[in-house]
Write an enzyme that holds these catalytic residues in place. Structure first.
Site, PDB file in Angstrom:
ATOM      1  N   ASP A 477     -18.812  19.952  36.282  1.00  0.00           N
ATOM      2  CA  ASP A 477     -19.497  19.660  35.023  1.00  0.00           C
ATOM      3  C   ASP A 477     -20.768  18.852  35.259  1.00  0.00           C
ATOM      4  O   ASP A 477     -20.986  18.286  36.351  1.00  0.00           O
ATOM      5  CB  ASP A 477     -18.520  18.872  34.132  1.00  0.00           C
ATOM      6  CG  ASP A 477     -18.824  19.008  32.647  1.00  0.00           C
ATOM      7  OD1 ASP A 477     -19.902  19.514  32.295  1.00  0.00           O
ATOM      8  OD2 ASP A 477     -17.965  18.584  31.842  1.00  0.00           O
ATOM      9  N   ASP A 547     -19.722  24.769  25.007  1.00  0.00           N
ATOM     10  CA  ASP A 547     -18.689  23.886  24.454  1.00  0.00           C
ATOM     11  C   ASP A 547     -18.273  24.328  23.066  1.00  0.00           C
ATOM     12  O   ASP A 547     -17.276  23.845  22.533  1.00  0.00           O
ATOM     13  CB  ASP A 547     -19.218  22.450  24.364  1.00  0.00           C
ATOM     14  CG  ASP A 547     -18.985  21.693  25.656  1.00  0.00           C
ATOM     15  OD1 ASP A 547     -18.248  22.187  26.513  1.00  0.00           O
ATOM     16  OD2 ASP A 547     -19.555  20.592  25.804  1.00  0.00           O
TER      17      ASP A 547
HETATM   18  C1  DGJ Z   1     -18.269  18.957  28.815  1.00  0.00           C
HETATM   19  C2  DGJ Z   1     -17.612  20.266  29.106  1.00  0.00           C
HETATM   20  O1  DGJ Z   1     -18.427  21.324  28.692  1.00  0.00           O
HETATM   21  C3  DGJ Z   1     -16.247  20.282  28.440  1.00  0.00           C
HETATM   22  O2  DGJ Z   1     -15.643  21.529  28.599  1.00  0.00           O
HETATM   23  C4  DGJ Z   1     -15.405  19.184  29.018  1.00  0.00           C
HETATM   24  O3  DGJ Z   1     -15.179  19.451  30.378  1.00  0.00           O
HETATM   25  C5  DGJ Z   1     -16.112  17.852  28.847  1.00  0.00           C
HETATM   26  N1  DGJ Z   1     -17.463  17.890  29.326  1.00  0.00           N
HETATM   27  C6  DGJ Z   1     -15.361  16.763  29.561  1.00  0.00           C
HETATM   28  O4  DGJ Z   1     -16.029  15.583  29.564  1.00  0.00           O
END
Ligand code: DGJ
Length: 730
Positions: A477, A547
């Site tokens: 991430d 997301d």
């Molecule tokens: C952003 C990601 O896109 C999410 O799927 C998740 O992993 C969060 N960060 C966790 O902090």
């Protein structure tokens, strides 16, 4: 494939269906003569002679018809009468911009070399890929410029990259080095881009190319949610299945720029490369600089034609991961189910329920390390939180694996929380300006990956965790843009190198880690789809698309993403309702039917589903697994555009056209609507196809030109997913 004619000075690059033709002109210029459908040129074919024109600069005062402003270039220089944005701007020790580089030589060789320090596409032995390297030199400084073109005939792809070498005795300063320039013939064009935002990645925007400059790009340190490093020039009116399309995709994950510039003669220049606004590079004698690769695709069969070419090429020639050609597992991710609030028991509960439903991979997301109970703390402290996981990662992973599932783990290696042991011991490792406190994003700072010791430490920590725990999958991430772009280890005249050095540091880490752990499946992520680009995809063969997990939003996001990137790259999950990002309520089938066009996963607490919904989930996974090979590796066609209507549709066809799946989504319903059909494409017109389930049969041509009639919809957010297989030929 690549031919050079001494008589005409033409360099012709041919793929099976397209030609890209250059001409050496006046012994020095590299002109762009043609790009489009495959053609054959005769010995008479050459650039039209120039004519004397009013109010134009004469680069050679003895030749009044010689105006370089009039010429179509394939790499362009500023300072002698071409006033459009150049490809290159490099200053010598006097501070002057070096005005031009002249053709010196070229070589044609088999295969394709990698680009040191940068990701790139590659050729396999069985490809008849050929590479052309054109060397241009500047007499003033001893600089060599290498323009590198590789032709992949069977894929219908041409790649370009650029290297500059300093063979002189003095340093020079690069201010701008584009990876690609193409001067298109005068005419009307449309520009297609993929703008967006967090939760709205890669929407599609089209506009007529106006006079002057239109520029898109990123100065956020990552390729960004706001613009994907992709542009296409289209003939006006281009649709999904007709029209001419010229695609440009930069294999780069940092600041980039792409520009169109239409001049007084309606000629359109495209420039694409590292964003010059946040870039400069001091090139010392004996050093060289590599600009990232661009992947160029021409199609005369509309946007679906272009996407088909990118998809096939990227599935096969972008990532060297062991998983590139393997079916990907159905996963469950605990993020939206628990956020930071979990313990081993709750995770094992999710895992065992998932196992019963047919899920194959359990992914533990953010929150497993340090004191990470919120996003305010602990990034950089990659030590397991024993309060949550008393048996550590090894213990949890062992329990999950003994259930017969694989185990995956989340990291955000590029970041540091101000509240972390890492920051307390190395505050200067975070990007920060000398005299001003750094801006925070999601309460965190960015590690300075231009520093060798930072890169080395990240590699050490990741190797240690992945080498001592049983991990089958990693989610990588990255949750904020870069600011405070100053590095305490770079000298004054190299601060302009920081953003690119960050990207080089990142690629070094990704390269080392993915090479050291070839049996781990890596998935990229940047607050959803913020860095969904071919640079990252070179190392990681799948990506968390957004997301935003709402099924209706995802129609647009996945539709836009599919313009360039194959469906197997797109992580797409079924999540809870009301949806956590925008509160919408859609049924479990609609959510799954949207998610299963890509790389299917679930991200919710199964305890919130009733028994009917749980049974649906089971059936969804059975269906997905049955057709997974077709879904993940088949040819993807967009049919109905959710940006333009209240419905959406796409289909996936097996390469040999023996079977396909149609996906249709009704967003909003209306009262009293007639039944209507969706027209299919890409199948065999003459074959008989049987609909699985109903057993109904159709001739391919009927499905293509009359269409497949959909059921009547009496509610919002309905969907249909149907499989067809070929019976025999008529
Ligand atoms: C952003 C990601 O896109 C999410 O799927 C998740 O992993 C969060 N960060 C966790 O902090």
């Amino acid at each position: 494939m690549i031919e050079f004619s001494k008589k005409t000075n033409l360099l012709s690059l041919h793929t099976n269906n397209s030609s890209y033709i250059l001409q050496l002109y006046k012994g020095q210029h590299l002109l762009h003569l043609y790009w489009g459908k495959r053609i054959i040129l005769t010995e008479r074919s050459t650039y039209l002679p120039l004519e004397e024109r009013v109010n134009m600069v004469n680069s050679d005062p003895a030749d009044k018809s010689y105006h370089i402003e009039d010429l179509p270039f394939d790499y362009a220089f500023w300072g002698k009468g071409d006033f459009r944005s150049p490809s290159l701007s490099v200053r010598d020790g006097s501070g002057a911009i070096i005005p031009g580089f002249a053709y010196e030589s070229h070589t044609i060789s088999e295969g394709k070399k990698g680009i040191p320090g940068l990701p790139s596409t590659f050729a396999q032995e069985e490809d008849d890929a050929e590479t052309l390297e054109i060397c241009l030199t500047s007499s003033v400084t001893g600089l060599k410029l290498l323009l590198i073109y590789t032709v992949f005939p069977d894929f219908d792809v041409i790649t370009r990259s650029v290297r500059i070498e300093n063979h002189g005795e003095n340093s020079v300063k690069l201010d701008r080095i584009m990876s690609v320039t193409v001067d298109f013939d005068p005419g009307e064009y449309e520009l297609l881009t993929l703008p967006g935002a967090w939760g709205r990645e890669r929407w599609i925007e089209r506009q007529s190319v106006p006079h002057g400059v239109v520029s898109i790009g990123s100065s956020r340190g990552i390729s960004s949610h706001q613009f994907n490093p992709f542009v296409a020039l289209l003939s006006p009116g281009t649709g999904e299945n007709s029209g001419e399309v010229y695609g440009f995709n930069l294999v780069y994950s940092g600041n980039f720029a792409a520009e169109t510039e239409k001049n007084q003669d309606d000629r359109v220049r495209i420039n694409m490369g590292i964003n010059p606004f946040t870039f400069s590079w001091l090139l010392e004698p004996g050093e060289s600089f590599n600009a990232p690769e661009t992947v160029l695709v021409y199609s005369d069969k509309g946007l679906n034609g272009m996407s088909g070419i990118y998809h096939k090429f990227y599935r096969n020639r972008l990532s060297r991961s062991n998983f590139s050609s393997k079916e990907r597992p159905v996963l469950v991710n605990n993020w939206e189910a628990t956020y930071f609030f979990f313990d081993e028991k709750s995770l094992l509960d999710i895992a065992s329920k998932s196992k019963d439903l047919g899920i194959e991979l359990f992914v533990l997301d953010d929150g497993w390390f340090g004191g990470r109970n919120s996003d305010r703390t602990s990034l950089g402290d990659w030590v397991v939180n024993k309060e949550k996981l008393p048996d550590g990662i090894e213990g949890l992973s062992g329990k999950i694996r003994s259930m017969g599932m694989k185990f995956g783990l989340w990291f955000e290696p590029e970041m540091i929380s101000p509240d972390s042991n890492l920051f307390r011991s190395h505050p200067d490792w975070a990007l920060h300006l000398k005299d001003s406190p750094p801006a925070e994003g999601r309460n965190q700072l960015v590690l300075d990956l231009s520093r060798d010791e930072v890169v080395v430490e990240i590699i050490r920590v990741l190797k240690q965790i992945l080498g001592t725990n049983a991990v089958d999958y990693v989610k990588w991430d990255m949750n904020r843009s870069l600011t405070d772009a100053y590095s305490s280890v770079l000298p004054f005249d190299r601060q302009g190198e920081l953003y690119h050095r960050y990207v080089l540091g990142l690629y070094r880490i990704m390269d080392e880690i993915t090479s050291a752990f070839p049996d781990i499946l890596f998935e990229g992520c940047a607050a959803g789809g913020g860095r969904f680009d071919p640079g990252i995809l070179h190392y990681m063969p799948q990506y968390w698309t957004s997301d935003n997990t709402d099924a209706v939003s995802r129609l647009k996001i996945q539709y836009g993403t599919s313009l360039v990137y194959p469906q197997i790259f797109m992580g797409s999950h079924v999540s809870a309702v009301p949806n956590h990002q925008l509160g919408r309520i859609t049924g479990i089938d609609m959510r799954a039917n949207v998610a299963m066009m890509g790389n299917l996963g679930y991200e919710l607490d199964f305890n919130t589903l009733d028994s009917k919904e749980l049974e649906s989930v089971k059936q969804q996974i059975v269906f997905y697994k049955k057709y997974r090979n077709l879904i993940q590796f088949g040819r993807f066609y967009r049919l109905i555009d959710p940006f333009k209507s209240q419905n959406a549709s796409w289909m996936i066809v097996r390469e040999d056209k023996s079977e396909f799946i149609l996906f249709y989504y009704q967003i909003f319903s209306e009262a009293n609507l007639p039944r209507f059909s969706v027209k299919l494409t890409g199948i065999d017109e003459k074959s008989i196809y049987r609909e699985t389930g109903s057993g109904d049969i159709y001739i391919g041509s009927e499905l293509m030109y009359r269409g497949y009639f959909l059921p009547g919809f009496t509610a919002d957010f309905q969907s249909v997913v149907v499989h067809f297989s070929k019976e025999n030929s008529t």
